[in-house]
Design a protein around this motif. Structure first.
Motif, PDB file in Angstrom:
ATOM      1  N   THR A 137       0.716  -1.432  -0.211  1.00 53.92           N
ATOM      2  CA  THR A 137      -0.248   0.211   0.315  1.00 53.92           C
ATOM      3  C   THR A 137       0.661   1.363  -0.444  1.00 53.92           C
ATOM      4  N   ILE A 138       1.137   2.077  -1.089  1.00 52.00           N
ATOM      5  CA  ILE A 138       1.200   3.655  -1.503  1.00 52.00           C
ATOM      6  C   ILE A 138       0.871   4.678  -0.415  1.00 52.00           C
ATOM      7  N   LYS A 139       1.505   5.419  -0.287  1.00 52.93           N
ATOM      8  CA  LYS A 139       0.994   6.694   0.191  1.00 52.93           C
ATOM      9  C   LYS A 139       1.467   7.863  -0.629  1.00 52.93           C
ATOM     10  N   THR A 140       0.621   8.007  -1.914  1.00 53.88           N
ATOM     11  CA  THR A 140       1.336   9.712  -2.156  1.00 53.88           C
ATOM     12  C   THR A 140       1.551  11.025  -1.950  1.00 53.88           C
ATOM     13  N   GLY A 141       1.773  11.766  -2.242  1.00 56.47           N
ATOM     14  CA  GLY A 141       1.492  12.793  -2.094  1.00 56.47           C
ATOM     15  C   GLY A 141       0.185  14.453  -3.298  1.00 56.47           C
ATOM     16  N   MET A 142      -0.410  12.958  -3.519  1.00 55.48           N
ATOM     17  CA  MET A 142      -1.037  13.902  -4.172  1.00 55.48           C
ATOM     18  C   MET A 142      -2.440  13.273  -4.606  1.00 55.48           C
ATOM     19  N   PRO A 143      -3.057  14.735  -5.293  1.00 55.98           N
ATOM     20  CA  PRO A 143      -5.250  14.771  -4.212  1.00 55.98           C
ATOM     21  C   PRO A 143      -5.446  12.917  -4.618  1.00 55.98           C
ATOM     22  N   GLN A 144      -6.428  12.853  -4.218  1.00 53.92           N
ATOM     23  CA  GLN A 144      -6.411  11.797  -3.921  1.00 53.92           C
ATOM     24  C   GLN A 144      -7.560  11.596  -5.258  1.00 53.92           C
ATOM     25  N   PRO A 145      -8.026  10.185  -5.060  1.00 48.54           N
ATOM     26  CA  PRO A 145      -9.149  10.626  -5.884  1.00 48.54           C
ATOM     27  C   PRO A 145      -9.890  10.676  -5.525  1.00 48.54           C
ATOM     28  N   SER A 146     -11.511  10.852  -5.898  1.00 47.04           N
ATOM     29  CA  SER A 146     -12.390  11.728  -4.944  1.00 47.04           C
ATOM     30  C   SER A 146     -13.499  11.080  -5.369  1.00 47.04           C
ATOM     31  N   GLU A 147     -14.055  10.653  -4.842  1.00 45.23           N
ATOM     32  CA  GLU A 147     -16.157  10.606  -5.291  1.00 45.23           C
ATOM     33  C   GLU A 147     -16.972  11.031  -5.064  1.00 45.23           C
ATOM     34  N   PHE A 148     -17.954  12.174  -5.503  1.00 47.51           N
ATOM     35  CA  PHE A 148     -19.129  12.730  -4.600  1.00 47.51           C
ATOM     36  C   PHE A 148     -19.744  12.245  -5.612  1.00 47.51           C
ATOM     37  N   LEU A 149     -21.547  12.877  -5.076  1.00 50.27           N
ATOM     38  CA  LEU A 149     -22.743  13.265  -5.699  1.00 50.27           C
ATOM     39  C   LEU A 149     -22.774  14.105  -5.704  1.00 50.27           C
ATOM     40  N   VAL A 150     -22.948  14.304  -6.615  1.00 52.98           N
ATOM     41  CA  VAL A 150     -22.911  15.794  -7.389  1.00 52.98           C
ATOM     42  C   VAL A 150     -24.534  16.507  -7.601  1.00 52.98           C
ATOM     43  N   PHE A 151     -25.062  17.633  -6.425  1.00 52.74           N
ATOM     44  CA  PHE A 151     -26.057  18.117  -6.520  1.00 52.74           C
ATOM     45  C   PHE A 151     -26.257  19.508  -7.815  1.00 52.74           C
ATOM     46  N   ASN A 152     -27.805  19.116  -8.806  1.00 49.27           N
ATOM     47  CA  ASN A 152     -27.166  19.942  -9.738  1.00 49.27           C
ATOM     48  C   ASN A 152     -27.893  20.832  -9.505  1.00 49.27           C
ATOM     49  N   THR A 153     -27.421  21.962  -9.313  1.00 54.05           N
ATOM     50  CA  THR A 153     -28.108  23.330  -8.208  1.00 54.05           C
ATOM     51  C   THR A 153     -28.767  24.314  -9.538  1.00 54.05           C
ATOM     52  N   ARG A 154     -28.986  24.317 -10.614  1.00 58.27           N
ATOM     53  CA  ARG A 154     -30.082  23.815 -11.812  1.00 58.27           C
ATOM     54  C   ARG A 154     -31.418  23.974 -10.893  1.00 58.27           C
ATOM     55  N   ARG A 155     -31.797  22.679 -10.758  1.00 56.79           N
ATOM     56  CA  ARG A 155     -32.666  22.374 -10.474  1.00 56.79           C
ATOM     57  C   ARG A 155     -33.021  22.930  -9.309  1.00 56.79           C
ATOM     58  N   PRO A 156     -34.690  23.403  -8.885  1.00 53.34           N
ATOM     59  CA  PRO A 156     -35.281  23.820  -7.797  1.00 53.34           C
ATOM     60  C   PRO A 156     -34.725  23.780  -6.736  1.00 53.34           C
ATOM     61  N   VAL A 157     -35.252  22.019  -6.848  1.00 46.74           N
ATOM     62  CA  VAL A 157     -35.026  21.603  -4.997  1.00 46.74           C
ATOM     63  C   VAL A 157     -33.832  21.643  -4.858  1.00 46.74           C
ATOM     64  N   PHE A 158     -33.206  21.682  -5.640  1.00 49.21           N
ATOM     65  CA  PHE A 158     -31.620  22.056  -4.915  1.00 49.21           C
ATOM     66  C   PHE A 158     -30.946  22.976  -5.110  1.00 49.21           C
ATOM     67  N   SER A 159     -31.483  24.480  -5.142  1.00 48.66           N
ATOM     68  CA  SER A 159     -31.080  25.928  -5.144  1.00 48.66           C
ATOM     69  C   SER A 159     -30.818  26.259  -3.900  1.00 48.66           C
ATOM     70  N   ASP A 160     -31.824  25.876  -2.703  1.00 51.10           N
ATOM     71  CA  ASP A 160     -31.505  26.636  -1.371  1.00 51.10           C
ATOM     72  C   ASP A 160     -30.287  25.217  -0.853  1.00 51.10           C
ATOM     73  N   ILE A 161     -28.995  26.467  -0.601  1.00 53.92           N
ATOM     74  CA  ILE A 161     -28.500  25.263   0.270  1.00 53.92           C
ATOM     75  C   ILE A 161     -28.682  24.013   1.592  1.00 53.92           C
ATOM     76  N   SER A 162     -29.259  25.291   2.087  1.00 50.72           N
ATOM     77  CA  SER A 162     -30.155  24.798   3.799  1.00 50.72           C
ATOM     78  C   SER A 162     -30.336  22.932   2.930  1.00 50.72           C
TER      79      SER A 162
END
Length: 350
Positions: A48-73
């Motif tokens: 197992t090797i630790k690097t100094g690079m930014p780690q590959p990361s997975e996210f669930l992405v909100f499409n804030t163009r949609r009204p349901v996700f326009s509110d940050i709360s």
């Protein structure tokens, strides 16, 4: 060159010694799959090797163009409802980590770091947008009890949703003014994405939120992603230690209105644009790092995504006939610096 059309067949070839080393990306296989004779005897070595690079990361992405996700709360509340601890234990054997940073695990990450003076100067015109805990480095992603039924995070999420104008009506969360239920679709294209989407939908159901998971083929997924035709998708962001103009393509305000860019979340924030500009104008390393960390803080402050997990290490396996240097490059494994061990010639005694 040997080509393998199927992952299991490729792994079986490695077990037979038909190729020298492999990079493992499957947690189940890394956890359970290396219990074969050559691995038990030490002929196959796992590193197992630790690097100094930014780690590959997975996210669930909100499409804030949609009204349901326009509110940050609402976005903050849904971040609270994602039970990483349960998913990591049940799906990934506890092998993954989690960070809110878009440059996780590298010196460019602002997560867990207090802003330096340069960052504070850059962010000063936008101070009202950056929460104090993100600026001070004390912000942490929510941690559940891992049961899949954490009542404390549910209560906190419902309080945020109430502030955004939503109330529980029996078992359905409805907008106070219109009585419309809070519902959206999670678009997926792989079995692993579907698994995460279903688990998240289960957590959301406890808060009265209806999330449907739609699985489509890869071509349709790419078309809908590039056309911003989705409510939520899972996406992997890979970064380097030298981010540049492409950051406008990822998060810039102009990119939000152009299909085909990677600004999937639809971020349109002058603070983000200003931090990218400052990063491009930096002329020394310290100024550059400060600008990227300031960018990281603006992205975290917008709650545009739900961080899923980070691949914190490189998993590699090699036959012991292959040697590598003790020192590891900043980027991780470098097979071009490895060598094959040769046996000493047999001495003939006359």
């Amino acid at each position: 060159l040997d080509f393998y059309r199927e992952a299991n067949g490729q792994f079986e070839a490695f077990k037979r010694g038909l190729y020298d080393f492999r990079v493992e990306t499957e947690p189940l296989r890394w956890h359970d799959g290396y219990d074969f004779p050559a691995a038990r005897s030490g002929e196959v070595i796992r590193d197992t090797i630790k690097t100094g690079m930014p780690q590959p990361s997975e996210f669930l992405v909100f499409n804030t163009r949609r009204p349901v996700f326009s509110d940050i709360s609402v976005r903050q509340a849904l971040t609270l409802l994602f039970d990483f601890e349960w998913i990591n234990r049940n799906y990934f054997f506890g092998l993954y980590g989690r960070s809110a940073s878009y440059f996780a695990g590298s010196e460019l990450s602002a997560y867990g770091r207090a802003a330096d003076q340069r960052e504070r100067e850059l962010l000063k015109p936008f101070a009202s947008q950056i929460p104090a805990d993100i600026l001070e480095g004390s912000y942490r992603l929510p941690v559940t009890d891992g049961s899949g039924r954490d009542r404390a995070t549910l209560r906190s999420a419902l309080n945020l949703l109430s502030q955004a104008g939503y109330d529980l009506d029996g078992t359905v969360l409805r907008q106070r003014s219109t009585r419309a239920p809070l519902a959206f679709e999670i678009l997926v294209t792989t079995r692993d994405q579907e698994r995460i989407g279903v688990a998240f939908a289960r957590d959301l159901k406890r808060a009265g939120i209806e999330a449907s998971v739609r699985a489509v083929d890869g071509v349709q997924f790419d078309q809908r992603r590039l056309g911003f035709d989705f409510d939520m998708i899972q996406n992997r962001y890979d970064q380097s230690l030298s981010p540049g103009n492409e950051q406008f393509f990822y998060w810039g305000s102009e990119a939000a209105d152009h299909q085909g860019t990677r600004n999937y979340m639809g971020a349109k924030d002058p603070a983000i644009d200003a931090m990218i500009a400052a990063m491009l104008e930096a002329r020394d390393h310290r100024a550059f790092v400060s600008a990227v960390r300031a960018l990281d803080r603006t992205l975290m402050s917008g709650f545009y995504t739900i961080p899923l997990f980070n691949v914190q290490e490189q998993w590699i396996a090699r036959w012991n006939r292959i040697e590598r240097p003790e020192a590891t490059a900043l980027t991780g494994y470098l097979p071009e610096t490895w060598w094959q061990r040769t046996r000493a010639p047999t001495q003939v005694i006359q």
